[in-house]
Design an enzyme around this catalytic site. Structure first.
Site, PDB file in Angstrom:
ATOM      1  N   ASP A  18     -45.379   0.424 -31.373  1.00 16.02           N
ATOM      2  CA  ASP A  18     -46.690  -0.197 -31.552  1.00 16.02           C
ATOM      3  C   ASP A  18     -46.934  -0.397 -33.043  1.00 16.02           C
ATOM      4  O   ASP A  18     -46.913   0.568 -33.816  1.00 16.02           O
ATOM      5  CB  ASP A  18     -47.775   0.692 -30.946  1.00 16.02           C
ATOM      6  CG  ASP A  18     -49.107  -0.018 -30.793  1.00 16.02           C
ATOM      7  OD1 ASP A  18     -49.254  -1.130 -31.337  1.00 16.02           O
ATOM      8  OD2 ASP A  18     -49.997   0.533 -30.130  1.00 16.02           O
ATOM      9  N   ASP A  29     -48.017  -7.180 -30.665  1.00 16.14           N
ATOM     10  CA  ASP A  29     -47.739  -6.102 -31.611  1.00 16.14           C
ATOM     11  C   ASP A  29     -47.140  -4.848 -30.980  1.00 16.14           C
ATOM     12  O   ASP A  29     -47.085  -3.799 -31.626  1.00 16.14           O
ATOM     13  CB  ASP A  29     -49.010  -5.723 -32.376  1.00 16.14           C
ATOM     14  CG  ASP A  29     -50.126  -5.217 -31.468  1.00 16.14           C
ATOM     15  OD1 ASP A  29     -49.982  -5.307 -30.238  1.00 16.14           O
ATOM     16  OD2 ASP A  29     -51.141  -4.733 -32.000  1.00 16.14           O
ATOM     17  N   GLU A  30     -46.667  -4.934 -29.736  1.00 13.80           N
ATOM     18  CA  GLU A  30     -46.042  -3.758 -29.140  1.00 13.80           C
ATOM     19  C   GLU A  30     -44.989  -4.165 -28.117  1.00 13.80           C
ATOM     20  O   GLU A  30     -45.050  -5.251 -27.533  1.00 13.80           O
ATOM     21  CB  GLU A  30     -47.078  -2.828 -28.505  1.00 13.80           C
ATOM     22  CG  GLU A  30     -47.880  -3.444 -27.391  1.00 13.80           C
ATOM     23  CD  GLU A  30     -48.908  -2.477 -26.831  1.00 13.80           C
ATOM     24  OE1 GLU A  30     -48.637  -1.272 -26.771  1.00 13.80           O
ATOM     25  OE2 GLU A  30     -50.002  -2.956 -26.438  1.00 13.80           O
TER      26      GLU A  30
END
Length: 440
Positions: A42, A135-136
């Site tokens: 993350d 974003d992860e």
């Protein structure tokens, strides 16, 4: 206990407070440290981190990515988070909590570029990378130790260092035997964290946690569970599959298994994308179709670009509206033929909007494509709509010219109307770091 220095990657056999090789205090320790293969990665406060990377003068200052008095926080740096700012918080509340924040309008093209850099580094580690959002992602490093000459924990520590040096943002990592525990682990040590949850400790570690720690258990379901006497995961763990089925229906056995930390889902790099959408929040409530149609057109253009980027077309159109009282309306309709052209998407969405524009004040509008179909079969035309291929050709030509000469190089006639002053936006744009006036 196995240990790993996350700065120099040494593996001390004793248990020092600092690494004997480099003096770092960033030591990861866990009985299963070098045996855990599933990682949840993350990026820390991703949008805000990218902005701070590009504007070093903001280091140490609270930064909020978002905008508009009635918008929401897209991201907040950790300085702002210590003041109580959270993602999805209304901007006026965020600025009440942190009045000295630097507010920056989102630049999604920049965030996508950084995300792709991080993704490329992930794919150097393993082909089993499943993106969860911009974003992860989840990675399965099973069987990669021989390839990399190091266990997954060491490989991921080096990966985190590369992301910092090459992309300019930081990541946190959760390591576990399965996806659920990796997701829970990553939330336990942010930012720049590396946290582990092993199979042997999972049930006891989860037992005192609230049921909301499980992904997908929201406030409404949690309230229902609490009403039945199940507020913590430990209270669920004692149920057998038959009792779970009786109490909670078909999903009951899976819920109880997850409460124990069990999760059989594989990491799937080919996870199906089910929908693609675009939406915006108005600066003031809008009630008429005439006011909302120019904004809807811009969203249809944005949606068409997103479809093209993913190689999809829309088999149907979904219109989303949110009233001034936050009640949500969702309307959908199938298209006679799949399309990825904004003109077609707009015509359909406009008809849905006309039915909903009944004088109700709205604060948000969105447009989505669902179901998704392969782009190759879209906009072919038929006897009912012979113009579809021409519309697709016009749109492709316009996008080609814009790519070469800029967004304003060519506009559709409706695009000219959409460029008039937007009733959902302030008449005079504010500087990106200027704070909107607080709501009274």
């Amino acid at each position: 206990m196995p240990s790993l220095c996350r700065d120099c990657f040494a593996r001390p056999e004793d248990h020092p407070r600092r690494c004997a090789a480099c003096g770092s205090a960033r030591l990861a320790r866990h009985p299963e440290l070098f045996r855990l293969p599933i990682a949840h990665v993350d990026c820390d406060a991703f949008f805000a981190s990218v902005e701070k990377r590009d504007r070093p003068e903001l280091a140490g200052r609270p930064v909020i990515v978002g905008g508009g008095q009635r918008g929401v926080v897209s991201a907040a740096c950790y300085v702002a988070r210590t003041r109580g700012v959270r993602s999805a918080m209304p901007m006026f509340k965020a600025l009440q909590a942190c009045p000295d924040a630097v507010v920056i309008k989102p630049d999604f093209a920049k965030y996508v570029a950084a995300s792709r850099q991080v993704r490329a580094l992930m794919e150097e580690l393993t082909p089993l990378v499943q993106p969860m959002s911009i974003d992860e992602a989840v990675l399965d490093l099973s069987g990669t130790e021989a390839l990399h000459g190091a266990p997954p924990a060491a490989v991921l520590a080096r990966f985190a260092r590369r992301v910092e040096s090459e992309v300019g943002v930081t990541v946190s990592i959760g390591l576990a035997p399965n996806r659920l525990l990796a997701k829970i682990a990553v939330e336990r040590d942010k930012p720049r964290g590396l946290a582990c949850i092993g199979a042997a400790e999972a049930a006891s570690l989860l037992a005192p946690e609230p049921v909301t720690i499980l992904p997908g258990v929201g406030p409404a379901f949690a309230a229902k569970l609490a009403g039945l006497g199940y507020a913590t995961l430990g209270q669920l763990q004692g149920l057998d599959a038959r009792e779970a089925l009786r109490r909670f229906g078909e999903e009951g056995p899976t819920l109880v298994a997850r409460a124990r930390g069990e999760d059989a889902r594989p990491v799937n790099p080919d996870r199906e994308t089910k929908s693609i959408s675009a939406e915006t929040t108005f600066e003031r409530d809008l009630a008429t179709a005439a006011e909302m149609e120019p904004i809807l057109w811009r969203l249809c253009e944005k949606l068409a670009r997103r479809l093209a980027e993913k190689g999809f077309a829309a088999g149907g159109v979904v219109l989303k509206l949110k009233t001034a009282r936050f009640a949500q309306r969702t309307r959908n309709i199938r298209l006679p033929g799949a399309s990825a052209v904004p003109e077609t998407l707009y015509a359909t969405a406009r008809s849905l909007l006309a039915r909903e524009a009944d004088g109700t004040p709205f604060r948000l509008i969105g447009i989505g494509a669902a179901p998704l179909v392969e782009a190759a079969g879209a906009d072919r035309g038929d006897l009912a709509d012979p113009e579809a291929p021409r519309r697709a050709a016009r749109w492709a030509a316009m996008e080609s010219l814009r790519a070469r000469f800029g967004e304003g190089a060519v506009l559709a006639g409706r695009g000219l109307e959409a460029r008039r002053p937007d009733p959902s936006r302030p008449a005079s744009p504010r500087p990106e770091t200027r704070r909107p006036a607080a709501r009274r």
